[in-house]
Design a protein around this motif. Structure first.
Motif, PDB file in Angstrom:
ATOM      1  N   ARG A 126       0.832  -1.206   0.000  1.00 18.32           N
ATOM      2  CA  ARG A 126       0.000   0.000   0.000  1.00 18.32           C
ATOM      3  C   ARG A 126       0.864   1.253   0.000  1.00 18.32           C
ATOM      4  NH1 ARG A 126      -4.308  -1.689   4.654  1.00 18.32           N
ATOM      5  NH2 ARG A 126      -6.102  -1.348   3.354  1.00 18.32           N
ATOM      6  N   GLU A 127       1.907   1.205   0.810  1.00 18.15           N
ATOM      7  CA  GLU A 127       2.816   2.348   0.922  1.00 18.15           C
ATOM      8  C   GLU A 127       3.472   2.648  -0.421  1.00 18.15           C
ATOM      9  OE1 GLU A 127       6.743   2.764   3.471  1.00 18.15           O
ATOM     10  OE2 GLU A 127       5.005   2.253   4.732  1.00 18.15           O
ATOM     11  N   ILE A 128       3.924   1.625  -1.097  1.00 16.70           N
ATOM     12  CA  ILE A 128       4.561   1.797  -2.409  1.00 16.70           C
ATOM     13  C   ILE A 128       3.573   2.428  -3.382  1.00 16.70           C
ATOM     14  CG2 ILE A 128       5.485   0.573  -4.425  1.00 16.70           C
ATOM     15  CD1 ILE A 128       6.637  -1.509  -2.372  1.00 16.70           C
ATOM     16  N   LEU A 129       2.356   1.915  -3.419  1.00 21.36           N
ATOM     17  CA  LEU A 129       1.346   2.442  -4.339  1.00 21.36           C
ATOM     18  C   LEU A 129       0.990   3.894  -4.023  1.00 21.36           C
ATOM     19  CD1 LEU A 129      -0.864  -0.733  -4.544  1.00 21.36           C
ATOM     20  CD2 LEU A 129       0.364   0.322  -6.466  1.00 21.36           C
ATOM     21  N   LYS A 130       1.009   4.225  -2.742  1.00 22.95           N
ATOM     22  CA  LYS A 130       0.691   5.595  -2.341  1.00 22.95           C
ATOM     23  C   LYS A 130       1.833   6.551  -2.680  1.00 22.95           C
ATOM     24  CE  LYS A 130      -0.885   8.246   1.647  1.00 22.95           C
ATOM     25  NZ  LYS A 130      -1.204   8.198   3.071  1.00 22.95           N
ATOM     26  N   GLU A 131       3.066   6.101  -2.455  1.00 22.90           N
ATOM     27  CA  GLU A 131       4.235   6.948  -2.684  1.00 22.90           C
ATOM     28  C   GLU A 131       4.573   7.115  -4.165  1.00 22.90           C
ATOM     29  OE1 GLU A 131       7.498   5.471  -0.368  1.00 22.90           O
ATOM     30  OE2 GLU A 131       6.477   5.874   1.528  1.00 22.90           O
ATOM     31  N   VAL A 132       4.169   6.148  -4.981  1.00 29.14           N
ATOM     32  CA  VAL A 132       4.482   6.198  -6.419  1.00 29.14           C
ATOM     33  C   VAL A 132       3.175   6.063  -7.209  1.00 29.14           C
ATOM     34  CG1 VAL A 132       5.960   5.258  -8.242  1.00 29.14           C
ATOM     35  CG2 VAL A 132       6.668   5.033  -5.858  1.00 29.14           C
ATOM     36  N   PRO A 133       2.394   7.143  -7.284  1.00 31.19           N
ATOM     37  CA  PRO A 133       1.103   7.065  -7.982  1.00 31.19           C
ATOM     38  C   PRO A 133       1.232   6.752  -9.482  1.00 31.19           C
ATOM     39  CG  PRO A 133       1.583   9.320  -7.282  1.00 31.19           C
ATOM     40  CD  PRO A 133       2.651   8.445  -6.714  1.00 31.19           C
ATOM     41  N   GLN A 134       2.423   6.948 -10.056  1.00 31.40           N
ATOM     42  CA  GLN A 134       2.627   6.632 -11.473  1.00 31.40           C
ATOM     43  C   GLN A 134       2.458   5.140 -11.752  1.00 31.40           C
ATOM     44  OE1 GLN A 134       4.741   8.197  -9.464  1.00 31.40           O
ATOM     45  NE2 GLN A 134       5.179  10.230 -10.304  1.00 31.40           N
ATOM     46  N   ASP A 186      -0.900   4.402 -13.094  1.00 33.39           N
ATOM     47  CA  ASP A 186      -1.010   4.762 -14.508  1.00 33.39           C
ATOM     48  C   ASP A 186      -0.455   3.656 -15.395  1.00 33.39           C
ATOM     49  OD1 ASP A 186      -2.051   7.214 -13.703  1.00 33.39           O
ATOM     50  OD2 ASP A 186      -0.104   8.239 -13.816  1.00 33.39           O
ATOM     51  N   ILE A 187       0.673   3.087 -14.986  1.00 38.04           N
ATOM     52  CA  ILE A 187       1.293   2.003 -15.751  1.00 38.04           C
ATOM     53  C   ILE A 187       0.356   0.796 -15.798  1.00 38.04           C
ATOM     54  CG2 ILE A 187       3.164   0.282 -15.742  1.00 38.04           C
ATOM     55  CD1 ILE A 187       4.967   2.543 -14.550  1.00 38.04           C
ATOM     56  N   PHE A 188      -0.174   0.406 -14.637  1.00 41.86           N
ATOM     57  CA  PHE A 188      -1.006  -0.798 -14.567  1.00 41.86           C
ATOM     58  C   PHE A 188      -2.345  -0.629 -15.271  1.00 41.86           C
ATOM     59  CE2 PHE A 188       1.476  -1.482 -10.475  1.00 41.86           C
ATOM     60  CZ  PHE A 188       2.393  -2.317 -11.084  1.00 41.86           C
ATOM     61  N   MET A 189      -2.815   0.589 -15.377  1.00 46.52           N
ATOM     62  CA  MET A 189      -4.121   0.845 -16.000  1.00 46.52           C
ATOM     63  C   MET A 189      -4.003   1.132 -17.503  1.00 46.52           C
ATOM     64  SD  MET A 189      -6.335   0.919 -13.352  1.00 46.52           S
ATOM     65  CE  MET A 189      -7.611   2.086 -13.647  1.00 46.52           C
ATOM     66  N   ASN A 190      -2.803   1.369 -17.976  1.00 46.75           N
ATOM     67  CA  ASN A 190      -2.589   1.745 -19.368  1.00 46.75           C
ATOM     68  C   ASN A 190      -2.713   0.523 -20.282  1.00 46.75           C
ATOM     69  OD1 ASN A 190      -1.571   2.570 -21.865  1.00 46.75           O
ATOM     70  ND2 ASN A 190      -0.083   3.956 -20.933  1.00 46.75           N
ATOM     71  N   PRO A 191      -3.706   0.531 -21.170  1.00 47.97           N
ATOM     72  CA  PRO A 191      -3.893  -0.641 -22.040  1.00 47.97           C
ATOM     73  C   PRO A 191      -2.820  -0.788 -23.123  1.00 47.97           C
ATOM     74  CG  PRO A 191      -5.462   1.078 -22.593  1.00 47.97           C
ATOM     75  CD  PRO A 191      -4.715   1.549 -21.386  1.00 47.97           C
ATOM     76  N   THR A 192      -2.019   0.260 -23.353  1.00 50.60           N
ATOM     77  CA  THR A 192      -0.976   0.176 -24.389  1.00 50.60           C
ATOM     78  C   THR A 192       0.301  -0.480 -23.874  1.00 50.60           C
ATOM     79  OG1 THR A 192      -0.109   2.388 -23.907  1.00 50.60           O
ATOM     80  CG2 THR A 192      -1.881   2.237 -25.549  1.00 50.60           C
ATOM     81  N   HIS A 195      -7.543  -6.984 -15.155  1.00 45.98           N
ATOM     82  CA  HIS A 195      -7.859  -5.551 -15.284  1.00 45.98           C
ATOM     83  C   HIS A 195      -8.621  -5.008 -14.071  1.00 45.98           C
ATOM     84  CE1 HIS A 195      -6.606  -6.130 -19.414  1.00 45.98           C
ATOM     85  NE2 HIS A 195      -7.460  -7.135 -19.509  1.00 45.98           N
ATOM     86  N   ARG A 196      -8.132  -5.353 -12.889  1.00 47.77           N
ATOM     87  CA  ARG A 196      -8.772  -4.902 -11.647  1.00 47.77           C
ATOM     88  C   ARG A 196      -7.866  -3.989 -10.817  1.00 47.77           C
ATOM     89  NH1 ARG A 196     -14.085  -5.775 -12.429  1.00 47.77           N
ATOM     90  NH2 ARG A 196     -14.557  -7.957 -12.792  1.00 47.77           N
ATOM     91  N   MET A 197      -6.775  -3.512 -11.397  1.00 48.26           N
ATOM     92  CA  MET A 197      -5.854  -2.662 -10.642  1.00 48.26           C
ATOM     93  C   MET A 197      -6.522  -1.367 -10.183  1.00 48.26           C
ATOM     94  SD  MET A 197      -3.124  -4.360 -10.223  1.00 48.26           S
ATOM     95  CE  MET A 197      -1.558  -3.552 -10.015  1.00 48.26           C
ATOM     96  N   GLY A 198      -7.536  -0.919 -10.880  1.00 46.98           N
ATOM     97  CA  GLY A 198      -8.278   0.267 -10.471  1.00 46.98           C
ATOM     98  C   GLY A 198      -9.072   0.061  -9.194  1.00 46.98           C
ATOM     99  N   LEU A 199      -9.200  -1.184  -8.780  1.00 43.77           N
ATOM    100  CA  LEU A 199      -9.963  -1.511  -7.565  1.00 43.77           C
ATOM    101  C   LEU A 199      -9.068  -1.712  -6.340  1.00 43.77           C
ATOM    102  CD1 LEU A 199     -12.524  -4.141  -8.953  1.00 43.77           C
ATOM    103  CD2 LEU A 199     -12.908  -1.711  -8.496  1.00 43.77           C
TER     104      LEU A 199
END
Length: 175
Positions: free
Chosen positions: A34-42, A45-51, A80-84
Protein backbone atom coordinates in the motif's frame (compact mmCIF):
# COMPACT_ATOMS: atom_id res chain seq x y z
CA UNK A 1 -1.59 0.90 7.38
CA UNK A 2 -5.36 1.04 7.18
CA UNK A 3 -7.49 2.95 4.76
CA UNK A 4 -8.04 6.53 5.87
CA UNK A 5 -11.74 6.66 5.13
CA UNK A 6 -14.67 4.39 4.67
CA UNK A 7 -14.60 2.89 1.20
CA UNK A 8 -17.61 1.20 -0.30
CA UNK A 9 -16.41 -2.03 -1.87
CA UNK A 10 -17.74 -3.44 -5.11
CA UNK A 11 -18.46 -7.14 -5.35
CA UNK A 12 -15.24 -7.95 -7.28
CA UNK A 13 -13.17 -5.97 -4.78
CA UNK A 14 -14.72 -7.90 -1.90
CA UNK A 15 -13.85 -11.18 -3.63
CA UNK A 16 -10.25 -10.12 -4.23
CA UNK A 17 -9.98 -8.76 -0.67
CA UNK A 18 -11.10 -12.12 0.70
CA UNK A 19 -8.60 -13.94 -1.49
CA UNK A 20 -5.79 -11.65 -0.32
CA UNK A 21 -6.79 -12.26 3.29
CA UNK A 22 -6.93 -16.01 2.66
CA UNK A 23 -3.39 -16.02 1.28
CA UNK A 24 -2.03 -15.30 4.77
CA UNK A 25 0.35 -12.67 3.44
CA UNK A 26 1.95 -10.94 6.44
CA UNK A 27 0.14 -7.74 7.36
CA UNK A 28 3.42 -5.81 7.12
CA UNK A 29 3.82 -6.94 3.51
CA UNK A 30 0.33 -5.75 2.60
CA UNK A 31 1.10 -2.43 4.32
CA UNK A 32 4.38 -2.12 2.40
CA UNK A 33 2.53 -2.70 -0.87
CA UNK A 34 0.00 0.00 0.00
CA UNK A 35 2.82 2.35 0.92
CA UNK A 36 4.56 1.80 -2.41
CA UNK A 37 1.35 2.44 -4.34
CA UNK A 38 0.69 5.60 -2.34
CA UNK A 39 4.24 6.95 -2.68
CA UNK A 40 4.48 6.20 -6.42
CA UNK A 41 1.10 7.07 -7.98
CA UNK A 42 2.63 6.63 -11.47
CA UNK A 43 2.46 2.88 -10.91
CA UNK A 44 -1.33 3.02 -11.13
CA UNK A 45 -1.01 4.76 -14.51
CA UNK A 46 1.29 2.00 -15.75
CA UNK A 47 -1.01 -0.80 -14.57
CA UNK A 48 -4.12 0.84 -16.00
CA UNK A 49 -2.59 1.75 -19.37
CA UNK A 50 -3.89 -0.64 -22.04
CA UNK A 51 -0.98 0.18 -24.39
CA UNK A 52 1.58 -1.30 -21.99
CA UNK A 53 1.98 -5.04 -22.41
CA UNK A 54 1.11 -7.42 -19.61
CA UNK A 55 4.69 -8.73 -19.71
CA UNK A 56 6.04 -5.24 -18.96
CA UNK A 57 3.51 -4.76 -16.16
CA UNK A 58 4.60 -8.08 -14.64
CA UNK A 59 8.22 -6.96 -14.88
CA UNK A 60 7.38 -3.78 -12.92
CA UNK A 61 5.55 -5.84 -10.28
CA UNK A 62 8.55 -8.16 -9.93
CA UNK A 63 10.97 -5.25 -9.51
CA UNK A 64 8.92 -3.05 -7.17
CA UNK A 65 6.73 -5.13 -4.85
CA UNK A 66 7.43 -7.61 -2.04
CA UNK A 67 7.69 -11.19 -3.22
CA UNK A 68 4.65 -12.39 -1.23
CA UNK A 69 2.40 -9.90 -3.08
CA UNK A 70 3.64 -10.41 -6.63
CA UNK A 71 1.41 -13.28 -7.77
CA UNK A 72 -1.65 -11.63 -6.28
CA UNK A 73 -0.88 -8.31 -8.00
CA UNK A 74 -0.22 -10.08 -11.31
CA UNK A 75 -3.60 -11.77 -11.09
CA UNK A 76 -5.32 -8.47 -10.30
CA UNK A 77 -3.46 -6.90 -13.22
CA UNK A 78 -4.27 -9.76 -15.62
CA UNK A 79 -8.00 -9.36 -14.97
CA UNK A 80 -7.86 -5.55 -15.28
CA UNK A 81 -8.77 -4.90 -11.65
CA UNK A 82 -5.85 -2.66 -10.64
CA UNK A 83 -8.28 0.27 -10.47
CA UNK A 84 -9.96 -1.51 -7.56
CA UNK A 85 -6.87 -1.76 -5.35
CA UNK A 86 -8.14 0.78 -2.78
CA UNK A 87 -11.39 -1.17 -2.52
CA UNK A 88 -9.54 -4.49 -2.42
CA UNK A 89 -7.39 -3.29 0.48
CA UNK A 90 -10.50 -1.98 2.28
CA UNK A 91 -12.16 -5.39 1.83
CA UNK A 92 -8.97 -7.03 3.14
CA UNK A 93 -9.14 -4.76 6.22
CA UNK A 94 -12.77 -5.75 6.73
CA UNK A 95 -11.88 -9.46 6.59
CA UNK A 96 -9.07 -8.97 9.10
CA UNK A 97 -11.27 -6.93 11.43
CA UNK A 98 -14.06 -9.50 11.15
CA UNK A 99 -11.69 -12.29 12.15
CA UNK A 100 -10.61 -10.20 15.14
CA UNK A 101 -14.27 -9.69 16.11
CA UNK A 102 -14.34 -6.00 15.23
CA UNK A 103 -16.89 -4.13 13.16
CA UNK A 104 -16.61 -0.60 11.78
CA UNK A 105 -19.48 1.77 11.17
CA UNK A 106 -20.13 5.37 10.22
CA UNK A 107 -22.70 7.39 12.13
CA UNK A 108 -23.84 10.49 10.26
CA UNK A 109 -25.79 12.93 12.42
CA UNK A 110 -26.51 16.60 13.04
CA UNK A 111 -25.71 16.37 16.75
CA UNK A 112 -23.06 13.92 17.96
CA UNK A 113 -24.41 11.25 20.32
CA UNK A 114 -23.68 11.32 24.04
CA UNK A 115 -21.53 8.62 25.60
CA UNK A 116 -24.55 6.59 26.71
CA UNK A 117 -26.14 6.77 23.24
CA UNK A 118 -22.86 5.82 21.60
CA UNK A 119 -22.48 2.88 23.97
CA UNK A 120 -26.03 1.75 23.10
CA UNK A 121 -25.24 1.87 19.39
CA UNK A 122 -22.04 -0.12 19.97
CA UNK A 123 -24.00 -2.76 21.90
CA UNK A 124 -26.58 -2.94 19.10
CA UNK A 125 -23.83 -3.42 16.51
CA UNK A 126 -22.06 -6.10 18.54
CA UNK A 127 -25.34 -7.97 19.06
CA UNK A 128 -26.54 -7.60 15.45
CA UNK A 129 -23.23 -8.50 13.80
CA UNK A 130 -21.94 -10.90 16.47
CA UNK A 131 -18.84 -8.77 16.99
CA UNK A 132 -16.72 -8.40 20.09
CA UNK A 133 -16.02 -4.73 19.47
CA UNK A 134 -17.67 -1.97 17.44
CA UNK A 135 -15.90 1.14 16.23
CA UNK A 136 -18.08 4.11 15.31
CA UNK A 137 -16.81 6.98 13.19
CA UNK A 138 -19.05 9.98 13.84
CA UNK A 139 -19.56 12.42 10.94
CA UNK A 140 -21.56 15.62 11.09
CA UNK A 141 -24.17 15.95 8.32
CA UNK A 142 -26.52 18.92 8.61
CA UNK A 143 -28.48 17.77 5.54
CA UNK A 144 -30.10 15.04 7.67
CA UNK A 145 -32.04 17.77 9.55
CA UNK A 146 -32.18 15.54 12.64
CA UNK A 147 -31.84 11.91 13.68
CA UNK A 148 -29.03 9.77 12.30
CA UNK A 149 -27.86 7.50 9.52
CA UNK A 150 -25.80 4.46 10.53
CA UNK A 151 -23.78 2.60 7.88
CA UNK A 152 -22.24 -0.80 8.51
CA UNK A 153 -20.69 -2.30 5.40
CA UNK A 154 -23.51 -2.39 2.86
CA UNK A 155 -26.23 -2.11 5.55
CA UNK A 156 -27.81 1.24 6.27
CA UNK A 157 -30.07 2.23 9.16
CA UNK A 158 -31.74 5.53 8.31
CA UNK A 159 -33.45 7.22 11.25
CA UNK A 160 -32.91 10.74 9.94
CA UNK A 161 -35.68 13.27 9.42
CA UNK A 162 -34.55 13.69 5.81
CA UNK A 163 -34.78 9.93 5.25
CA UNK A 164 -38.26 9.80 6.77
CA UNK A 165 -39.39 12.74 4.63
CA UNK A 166 -37.99 11.03 1.51
CA UNK A 167 -39.85 7.80 2.36
CA UNK A 168 -43.07 9.73 3.00
CA UNK A 169 -42.69 11.54 -0.35
CA UNK A 170 -42.13 8.19 -2.13
CA UNK A 171 -45.25 6.75 -0.48
CA UNK A 172 -47.40 9.75 -1.36
CA UNK A 173 -46.22 9.86 -4.96
CA UNK A 174 -46.51 6.09 -5.43
CA UNK A 175 -42.83 5.44 -6.07
Amino acid sequence: MRTDKEIRCSSPAISYGRVLFGLDVPEETVSKTREILKEVPQLADIFMNPTISLRKKYSVIDKVFPEEMRNFLKTVCRYHRMGLLDEIFAAYDNCRDSQEGMIHSILSCVTPPGEEQKKGIEEFLCRKYKAEEAKIQVCRDDSLIGGFLLRVGSDEYDWSIKGRMDRLYDTLTGR
